[in-house]
Design an enzyme around this catalytic site. Structure first.
Site, PDB file in Angstrom:
ATOM      1  N   LYS A  22       0.805  -1.035  -0.105  1.00 23.94           N
ATOM      2  CA  LYS A  22      -0.167   0.024   0.026  1.00 23.94           C
ATOM      3  C   LYS A  22       0.850   1.176  -0.098  1.00 23.94           C
ATOM      4  O   LYS A  22       0.610   2.178  -0.856  1.00 23.94           O
ATOM      5  CB  LYS A  22      -0.906   0.024   1.360  1.00 23.94           C
ATOM      6  CG  LYS A  22      -1.482   1.350   1.791  1.00 23.94           C
ATOM      7  CD  LYS A  22      -2.232   1.353   2.752  1.00 23.94           C
ATOM      8  CE  LYS A  22      -1.722   1.164   4.133  1.00 23.94           C
ATOM      9  NZ  LYS A  22      -1.494   2.689   4.374  1.00 23.94           N
ATOM     10  N   ASN A  23       1.876   1.341   0.861  1.00 22.75           N
ATOM     11  CA  ASN A  23       2.615   2.408   1.089  1.00 22.75           C
ATOM     12  C   ASN A  23       3.644   2.846  -0.025  1.00 22.75           C
ATOM     13  O   ASN A  23       4.230   4.054  -0.097  1.00 22.75           O
ATOM     14  CB  ASN A  23       3.280   2.529   2.423  1.00 22.75           C
ATOM     15  CG  ASN A  23       2.337   2.743   3.366  1.00 22.75           C
ATOM     16  OD1 ASN A  23       1.151   3.058   3.239  1.00 22.75           O
ATOM     17  ND2 ASN A  23       2.896   2.555   4.848  1.00 22.75           N
ATOM     18  N   CYS A 155      -4.391  12.432  13.553  1.00 24.79           N
ATOM     19  CA  CYS A 155      -4.866  10.948  13.668  1.00 24.79           C
ATOM     20  C   CYS A 155      -4.581  10.258  14.732  1.00 24.79           C
ATOM     21  O   CYS A 155      -3.999  10.689  15.851  1.00 24.79           O
ATOM     22  CB  CYS A 155      -4.526  10.206  12.283  1.00 24.79           C
ATOM     23  SG  CYS A 155      -2.841   9.640  12.484  1.00 24.79           S
ATOM     24  N   ARG A 160       1.322  14.250  14.016  1.00 20.10           N
ATOM     25  CA  ARG A 160       1.641  14.300  12.706  1.00 20.10           C
ATOM     26  C   ARG A 160       1.720  15.261  11.856  1.00 20.10           C
ATOM     27  O   ARG A 160       0.948  15.539  10.895  1.00 20.10           O
ATOM     28  CB  ARG A 160       0.812  12.950  12.022  1.00 20.10           C
ATOM     29  CG  ARG A 160       1.011  11.518  12.605  1.00 20.10           C
ATOM     30  CD  ARG A 160       0.293  10.529  11.910  1.00 20.10           C
ATOM     31  NE  ARG A 160       1.081   9.988  10.794  1.00 20.10           N
ATOM     32  CZ  ARG A 160       0.352   8.976   9.840  1.00 20.10           C
ATOM     33  NH1 ARG A 160      -0.844   8.638   9.981  1.00 20.10           N
ATOM     34  NH2 ARG A 160       1.210   8.836   8.696  1.00 20.10           N
ATOM     35  N   ASP A 345       5.466   0.194  11.789  1.00 16.03           N
ATOM     36  CA  ASP A 345       4.241  -0.433  11.301  1.00 16.03           C
ATOM     37  C   ASP A 345       4.043  -1.799  11.790  1.00 16.03           C
ATOM     38  O   ASP A 345       3.050  -2.311  11.212  1.00 16.03           O
ATOM     39  CB  ASP A 345       4.114  -0.131  10.087  1.00 16.03           C
ATOM     40  CG  ASP A 345       3.662   1.247   9.432  1.00 16.03           C
ATOM     41  OD1 ASP A 345       3.282   1.916  10.278  1.00 16.03           O
ATOM     42  OD2 ASP A 345       3.692   1.770   8.126  1.00 16.03           O
ATOM     43  N   ARG A 437      -8.502  -0.688   4.585  1.00 16.21           N
ATOM     44  CA  ARG A 437      -7.621   0.210   4.155  1.00 16.21           C
ATOM     45  C   ARG A 437      -6.285  -0.401   3.835  1.00 16.21           C
ATOM     46  O   ARG A 437      -5.639   0.082   2.595  1.00 16.21           O
ATOM     47  CB  ARG A 437      -7.275   1.351   4.991  1.00 16.21           C
ATOM     48  CG  ARG A 437      -8.362   1.997   5.611  1.00 16.21           C
ATOM     49  CD  ARG A 437      -7.957   3.165   6.436  1.00 16.21           C
ATOM     50  NE  ARG A 437      -6.951   4.012   6.060  1.00 16.21           N
ATOM     51  CZ  ARG A 437      -6.447   5.093   6.524  1.00 16.21           C
ATOM     52  NH1 ARG A 437      -6.797   5.438   7.731  1.00 16.21           N
ATOM     53  NH2 ARG A 437      -5.603   5.811   5.779  1.00 16.21           N
TER      54      ARG A 437
END
Ligand code: EPZ
Length: 458
Positions: A22-23, A155, A160, A345, A437
């Site tokens: 995803k990233n 978030c 952030r 992560d 997500r």
């Protein structure tokens, strides 16, 4: 809202195909803004974050086509009253839901064409859904000399800020003002190369400034650039599009601006966080699983931590074999840091594993100030964790017990899934939209390996 229901206690056996990252996919999609020619991306994962970004890119003027089963390009974007958009059904399709929702391994191939940039305005509605949308700022400035992009806001995992993004772009000659929650950036005579030194290696700021610099006049040097493999994937894509970049994979990137970029075809790298998560799932539940397509070189630090915990990790032709057959889990301390160190992560997932270790383990989180939201939920499953500022001390317990729990962010929610796999009885996880997500067909991948897991629609 969908929920995930699972009953723990079954060891995992079989194969789990690892999806595209995803990233990596998100910045690669954004790079399409830099050229009027098509950018083709292969190995794209089916995720809601991909669909959210695709909706934003369509609003900016990017036509998106998907390669269908007959090897034909099928348009996903449509034009109504002159405006390009990605409809709800097509967004669902990109996210892996809807009519072709049946799980199939192997990523998608999409084509993104930004013939003209039709808008340089990135709206709050979409940017607030997903922070990576903010990264359209650099390429829009580079190509059009202007961009109005909503600030992403805070978030669950921390405040952030985006100061490093803005400082970097100002160094390249942009004027930046903040107005009503938007960043108003202008570079009427184009961006100019400059030396940008980040005070910390921010992944997003590196993506943003790198994409701005490739079309700036002259040379840009980014010092203390983040070195995550997803940045190298983007830099390689930009080079394939005609950009001049030296120092790929290092903390100093030298970019010589070019007048124009062209189309290219690039593969999204495999998702090291997804691979690490499933490795930890096998470590927790026990069993023997091959993570097909996993690339060890992208996540050495978590694999070393798993080996130190007593988990078998072996290179095989198809990827990586992960196994634990009855051996106890040894406690291992970790400290999250920028790549190549242990990634933030994977902190929640490793903490989940440590809840069943034979002793105490310390998790230190240095990247985000509020990334221990999973602790309260793990406690509902019987975990013993005490918090001390940026450290969590996990005391292994003999057994976890299933319970209803709530997902708080993407990685926290998956830590609850893998803890549930090792817990006695039933665990029900609500707010599953967090999982969708970033984890493609998680329940299918795990149930194919024997886990008793399903999605409860509603
Ligand atoms: C990326 O976020 C990832 N997101 C995150 O993954 C990941 O956790 C993070 O990098 C760290 O590896 C994507 O790639 C889409 P940063 P990003 O800028 O770019 C501070 C997931 O679950 N900072 O490297 O937002 C910041 O507050 C997500 O997939 C500033 O102070 O992370 C943080 O403490 C979550 N000013 C640290 O730097 C800035 O201008 C690292 O953030 C920018 C960042």
């Amino acid at each position: 809202m969908d929920r995930i229901r699972l009953t723990g206690g079954t060891a995992l056996h079989g194969e789990i195909p690892i999806s595209g990252a995803k990233n990596a996919a998100l910045p690669l999609m954004i790079a399409s803004l830099l050229t009027d020619e098509p950018l083709v991306l292969t190995n794209l994962p089916r995720l809601t974050d991909i669909a959210t970004l695709a909706r934003l890119l369509a609003q900016l003027g990017v036509e998106i086509d998907v390669l269908n089963g007959n090897d034909e390009w099928e348009p996903l974007t449509t034009r109504t009253e002159g405006r390009l958009s990605l409809g709800v059904e097509q967004a669902k399709r990109l996210a892996g839901f809807g009519p072709d929702a049946k799980y199939r391994p192997g990523g998608r191939t999409i084509r993104l064409t930004a013939r003209t940039i039709e808008s340089t305005h990135a709206d709050y509605e979409l940017v607030s859904k997903m922070r990576a949308s903010f990264w359209v700022l650099g390429p829009l400035l580079g190509r059009c000399g202007e961009a109005d992009v909503s600030l992403p806001g805070g978030c669950a995992i921390g405040t952030r800020p985006v100061d490093l993004h803005l400082q970097g772009l100002e160094k390249l000659g942009a004027t930046i003002e903040l107005d009503k929650g938007y960043v108003i950036a202008r570079a009427k005579d184009g961006l100019r190369g400059a030396e940008v030194r980040f005070s910390m290696p921010s992944v997003g700021a590196t993506h943003n400034v790198l994409m701005a610099a490739v079309l700036a006049k002259g040379e840009t040097i980014i010092e203390n650039a983040a070195r995550e493999p997803e940045i190298t994937n983007l830099a390689e894509c930009l080079v394939a599009m005609g950009a001049k970049i030296d120092g790929l994979g290092s903390s100093t990137l030298r970019i010589t601006g070019v007048d124009k970029l062209h189309g290219a075809q690039v593969a999204v790298i495999c998702d090291r966080i997804e691979a690490g998560t499933y490795a930890m799932a096998v470590a927790m539940a026990g069993g023997d699983v091959t993570l097909t397509g996993a690339d060890r070189s992208l996540f050495e630090a978590p694999l070393q931590a798993l080996s130190a915990a007593g988990i078998t990790i072996e290179d095989v032709d198809a990827g990586l074999r992960v196994a634990r057959n009855g051996t106890p889990v040894t406690p291992v301390d970790i400290v999250t840091q920028p790549y190549p160190a242990f990634p933030t992560d994977l902190q929640a997932q490793f903490m989940a594993l440590m809840t069943m270790a034979d002793g105490n383990a310390q998790m230190t989180e240095t990247i985000f100030e509020n990334r221990f939201m999973h602790v309260q939920e793990l406690a509902r499953l019987g975990a013993l964790v005490s918090l001390h500022g940026d450290r969590a001390i996990v005391s292994g317990v003999k057994a976890l017990r299933g319970a209803p729990v709530m997902a708080t962010d993407l990685r926290a929610s998956v830590s609850l899934v893998i803890a549930g796999l090792a817990a006695e009885g039933e665990t029900v996880i609500s707010r599953v939209y967090h999982l969708d997500r970033g984890f493609e067909r998680l329940e299918d991948k795990l149930s194919n390996c024997g886990a008793d897991i399903s999605r409860l629609a509603g």
